[in-house]
Design an enzyme around this catalytic site. Structure first.
Site, PDB file in Angstrom:
ATOM      1  N   ALA A   1      -3.650 -32.205   4.813  1.00  0.00           N
ATOM      2  CA  ALA A   1      -4.208 -32.852   6.195  1.00  0.00           C
ATOM      3  C   ALA A   1      -5.072 -31.758   6.694  1.00  0.00           C
ATOM      4  CB  ALA A   1      -3.470 -33.372   7.221  1.00  0.00           C
TER       5      ALA A   1
ATOM      6  N   LYS B   1       1.292 -19.122  14.956  1.00  0.00           N
ATOM      7  CA  LYS B   1       1.900 -18.275  16.003  1.00  0.00           C
ATOM      8  C   LYS B   1       2.178 -19.130  17.226  1.00  0.00           C
ATOM      9  CE  LYS B   1      -1.297 -15.172  15.245  1.00  0.00           C
ATOM     10  NZ  LYS B   1      -1.412 -15.348  14.149  1.00  0.00           N
TER      11      LYS B   1
ATOM     12  N   LEU C   1       3.822  -8.979   5.244  1.00  0.00           N
ATOM     13  CA  LEU C   1       4.794  -7.881   5.366  1.00  0.00           C
ATOM     14  C   LEU C   1       6.084  -8.529   5.801  1.00  0.00           C
ATOM     15  CD1 LEU C   1       2.582  -5.157   6.996  1.00  0.00           C
ATOM     16  CD2 LEU C   1       3.116  -5.419   4.730  1.00  0.00           C
TER      17      LEU C   1
ATOM     18  N   GLY D   1     -12.400 -13.163   6.196  1.00  0.00           N
ATOM     19  CA  GLY D   1     -11.400 -13.968   6.570  1.00  0.00           C
ATOM     20  C   GLY D   1     -10.228 -12.984   7.320  1.00  0.00           C
TER      21      GLY D   1
ATOM     22  N   GLU E   1      -9.207 -14.588  13.365  1.00  0.00           N
ATOM     23  CA  GLU E   1      -8.668 -16.012  13.587  1.00  0.00           C
ATOM     24  C   GLU E   1     -10.135 -16.749  13.713  1.00  0.00           C
ATOM     25  OE1 GLU E   1      -5.644 -17.497  14.093  1.00  0.00           O
ATOM     26  OE2 GLU E   1      -4.965 -15.469  13.533  1.00  0.00           O
TER      27      GLU E   1
ATOM     28  N   ASP F   1      -4.179 -12.530  20.212  1.00  0.00           N
ATOM     29  CA  ASP F   1      -3.393 -12.836  18.799  1.00  0.00           C
ATOM     30  C   ASP F   1      -2.288 -11.552  18.820  1.00  0.00           C
ATOM     31  OD1 ASP F   1      -2.980 -14.029  16.425  1.00  0.00           O
ATOM     32  OD2 ASP F   1      -3.670 -12.339  15.564  1.00  0.00           O
TER      33      ASP F   1
ATOM     34  N   LYS G   1       1.927 -12.182  18.752  1.00  0.00           N
ATOM     35  CA  LYS G   1       2.767 -11.420  17.602  1.00  0.00           C
ATOM     36  C   LYS G   1       3.850 -10.412  18.259  1.00  0.00           C
ATOM     37  CE  LYS G   1      -1.033 -11.490  14.149  1.00  0.00           C
ATOM     38  NZ  LYS G   1      -1.769 -10.573  13.122  1.00  0.00           N
TER      39      LYS G   1
ATOM     40  N   GLY H   1      -5.985 -11.369   5.872  1.00  0.00           N
ATOM     41  CA  GLY H   1      -6.837 -11.874   4.715  1.00  0.00           C
ATOM     42  C   GLY H   1      -6.247 -13.334   4.359  1.00  0.00           C
TER      43      GLY H   1
END
Length: 831
Positions: free
Chosen positions: A509, A586, A620, A671, A674, A685, A689, A809
């Site tokens: 979707a 997130k 990671l 890429g 965001e 962002d 995090k 990426g």
């Protein structure tokens, strides 16, 4: 006179219910008759037995004409099947059918006059299905070149007069079969299954699986070496194929395993069928009429010698669990004995019992239609104790399912019960009662009926019966979602063949379109297929109905590869339906503290996984490393991190002399950012995090608590293209800033710093912003889009624990999402 032992073949109603299948039966018998002596037992054609019951009911109600119409339907099926095989004899065969059914019409006429169908009359009515089937099959065989003779089972099988479920006199039956068998070697005997007779010749029936029982009794009576039951499946499966799509036939079982499966109600087996075979050492083989070359399932005294042979999962549904508990324990009370005796007297079947070690409580499982009768019987038996309040009121839970794991090897291994119950607990299935026999060949538990499908699939997978199927519903087909689909296409075969995990995308979707197929969507061209779906405005659609379909599939996982707002509500609906969630998004984790805690609590409450490793540093293992530090009792004193692979890339490009506007556009094209790069450049962002990491330490902070300095001040107004164009005006200022860093021997980086000791001091715990990093520091020599996280802890104080690698990426993030998916699957498999 030949001494070659007989084989017995039994053909079920579906095997003789259509011309195509009936022709296959005639060919099979003809082929096997050439190999040695053969006896054949056959059931009524197709749905004939159900139709006969209907006719008897109509006649009892005085409706003779409708009853005779049902008889005509039975006659039509028989005539059609026979004529299709031998058109030239269709008239003679039709007359034979009419002659066979004439007594049935007379019997129904008598029933309609008296408005009464006694058990003996009902058995006579039901007998006509097998009589017609066996008579026609014998004539069709002879016409096809295989000499065959109809043998009336009522002249061979002797029973008592318990009409409807007659008990066989094995000794007298054997005497008659032994006297008749030598006449069978020149012509294949075709016997009607299900029916027998009393010593004075009154027709009786043998109850459920009566034709299989007939075949077993005939085999025992004529000293046959093997019974083959020909049916419409490839053999006895590892689980119900309707519940487990990857269930498959078990090649070899012991008699003991077969008896255990029969005892818990497996459709193709019945304890009465197994007992004569076990007593005489006769093998049973279950095979498919339409796939005669498939070996099917062999059940014999030896079983498989393969220590890794499959384990069967059996279910008996539509049951009720009755619980009785004594308040005052007494050696004279004999609770279990009295309960079972009362239910036996009331003719209530007890499927399993579980009694506490001291006998103070007992749980019994009975058919749900018998609950009222069972309750009345128990309350009558314990009436005095109930009046004196020495016994708790009867507890009833319904509907429930009896789930049983059967394998001969169970008694030879360890932790079978542990794996069984652990698998159920991992998916939130409550075990209401459990039992294990002295043979250790099986273990059973009682579960709520609503949990049947997921319990069967989970235990089937946990015992490595097949590949672990994983059902994925993917949200987002952008950078990360597209890369995940590409990796699934590339890794699907390897994961299945080497790791036993079959990943299947059942749903895809985006913000306005959705595709869903419970059988699995072909991965090739899937994105293009979604693009062709008619779009629907987001506010006008709901994905919750698709979660309802997803929940019924093996290991259902909702995979969020978007950066969309408001998906926490969908996560909650998924958790409530037992659906796991893997997310690279997130935003649900950056909600206000109480909302975030409620979301995590919902996942725990429903025993499902919520994995979000990729929300902090792509693939990671940052969150997992931090969790392990906390779980092992270490104290985290400081976290320093470069959490934006996109900003790390931009900083490195600036250091190499690339203008800011060009660096940002390159990061977008690769890429790394965001969908809206202003979230990266504005630091939002990274702030999210850092907040996620701080909350993993149990710090009750919100996004507003982060001291944030943007890398590039960014107004949220305007389009992304306008913003990228406007960055040219800042190229000179950022080039000068980098030059100053170079002159001072530092490198420009964008870092997050989390200091738990600042909590409650009025100083920000989390700081996010651009920093001039001195040479030699871990952040100074980051390359490309690398990220790093450094943990300074009590145990790692002199040399902080550092996690470093590619931090941005689509491909890298997608690999982290895939790792979280595999983590769920491996956990459920107990690996």
């Amino acid at each position: 006179m030949s001494s070659t032992p007989f084989q017995v073949m039994k053909f079920g109603g579906s095997s003789v219910g259509s011309p195509r299948r009936l022709r296959q039966v005639v060919e099979l018998i003809g082929r096997h008759a050439k190999q040695g002596p053969l006896a054949v037992v056959v059931s009524a054609m197709g749905d004939t037995t159900d139709w006969l019951i209907e006719a008897a009911q109509l006649a009892t109600a005085g409706e003779l004409e409708p009853a005779l119409t049902v008889v005509a339907r039975i006659a039509h099926l028989a005539k059609t099947n026979a004529a299709a095989l031998h058109p030239e004899q269709s008239t003679a065969l039709a007359s034979r059918v009419d002659a066979l059914l004439a007594p049935l019409q007379q019997l129904l006429h008598g029933i309609s006059l008296t408005r009464e169908c006694s058990p003996p009359s009902r058995d006579r009515v039901l007998s006509f299905g097998e009589l017609v089937s066996a008579t026609l099959l014998a004539e069709l065989l002879t016409a096809a070149g295989t000499e065959a003779t109809f043998r009336d089972a009522r002249q061979l099988l002797v029973t008592d007069d318990r009409f409807g479920a007659a008990r066989v006199d094995v000794a007298r039956t054997r005497e008659r079969l032994q006297a008749a068998v030598e006449g069978w070697r020149t012509s294949v005997p075709v016997l009607p299954g299900f029916i027998a007779a009393t010593p004075d010749g009154r027709t009786t029936t043998l109850g459920r699986n009566g034709s299989d029982y007939t075949a077993a009794l005939v085999a025992q009576g004529i000293d046959a070496t093997e019974v083959t039951v020909w049916t419409d499946v490839l053999g006895l499966h590892t689980a119900d194929p309707d519940l487990v799509t990857d269930a498959y036939p078990v090649p070899h079982l012991t008699h003991g395993e077969g008896l255990e499966l029969a005892a818990v109600g497996v459709r193709m087996l019945h304890p009465r069928t197994m007992i004569p075979l076990i007593e005489a050492g006769i093998s049973l083989r279950i095979r498919n009429t339409m796939h005669p070359d498939h070996p099917g399932t062999l059940i014999d005294a030896i079983g498989s010698r393969d220590g890794q042979r499959p384990t069967c999962i059996a279910t008996r549904e539509d049951l009720a669990l009755l619980g009785i508990e004594v308040r005052k324990l007494s050696d004279q009370f004999q609770l279990g004995e009295r309960v079972l005796a009362a239910l036996r007297e009331a003719q209530v079947t007890v499927w399993t019992t579980a009694q506490s070690a001291n006998g103070q409580s007992i749980a019994v499982v009975v058919p749900r239609p018998d609950v009222a009768r069972a309750q009345h019987a128990l309350e009558q038996e314990l009436s005095q104790e109930l009046a004196r309040r020495e016994v708790e009121p009867l507890g009833i839970r319904q509907p429930v399912t009896l789930l049983t794991l059967v394998a001969e090897a169970m008694g030879h291994g360890t932790n079978v019960a542990g794996r069984f119950f652990s698998a159920l607990g991992a998916v939130g299935v409550n075990v209401r009662a459990s039992a294990q026999g002295a043979s250790s060949r099986s273990i059973s538990c009682v579960i709520d009926a609503a949990d049947t499908a997921i319990a069967v699939r989970t235990t089937h997978a946990a015992f490595n019966l097949a590949h672990q199927q994983v059902s994925l519903f993917l949200l987002g087909r952008g950078t990360v979602g597209g890369q995940l689909l590409a990796q699934l296409r590339a890794q699907q075969a390897l994961l299945r063949d080497r790791h036993g995990i079959a990943l299947r995308v059942v749903g895809l979707a985006d913000s306005r379109r959705a595709l869903f197929d419970a059988a699995g969507l072909p991965l090739e061209g899937l994105e293009e297929r979604l693009a062709r779906v008619e779009p629907v405005e987001p506010e006008a659609r709901s994905l919750v109905p698709l979660l309802e379909e997803l929940r019924r599939l093996p290991v259902p996982i909702l995979v969020d590869c978007t950066a969309a707002n408001g998906l926490e509500a969908l996560y909650t609906e998924a958790f409530r339906r037992g659906v796991h969630v893997v997310a690279a998004n997130k935003k649900p984790l950056a909600l206000p503290w109480n909302d975030r805690e409620a979301l995590l609590a919902e996942a725990r409450r429903h025993h499902v996984a919520y994995h979000y490793e990729t929300t902090v540093a792509s693939s990671l293992p940052v969150i997992d490393t931090l969790a392990n530090l906390v779980r092992t009792g270490d104290t985290v004193r400081l976290i320093t991190a470069s959490l934006s692979g996109s900003l790390g890339f931009i900083c490195n490009e600036l250091t190499a002399g690339v203008p800011l506007s060009v660096s940002v556009r390159a990061a977008c094209e690769r890429g790394f950012t965001e969908p809206d790069p202003r979230e990266d450049l504005g630091g939002t962002d990274v702030a999210r995090k850092a907040l996620i990491l701080a909350r993993e330490l149990g710090l009750p902070l919100s996004l507003s608590d982060v001291a944030l300095e943007p890398f590039v001040p960014a107004e949220p107004k305007g389009s992304v293209d306008d913003f990228l164009q406007g960055l040219r005006a800042l190229d000179t200022a950022y080039a000068e800033r980098v030059a100053r860093c170079r002159q001072s021997g530092t490198v420009l980086r964008y870092l997050a710093r989390i200091d738990p000791s600042k909590l409650g001091t009025g100083t920000p715990v989390i700081r996010v912003g651009p920093v001039a990093v001195e040479a030699g520091q871990p952040a100074a020599d980051l390359r490309g889009s690398e990220s790093f996280v450094s943990f300074t802890t009590t145990r790692h104080s002199d040399f902080p624990l550092t996690v470093r690698g590619a931090g941005a990426g689509g491909a890298v993030t997608a690999s982290g999402v895939l790792a979280d998916i595999l983590r769920i699957s491996q956990t459920l498999r107990g690996r």
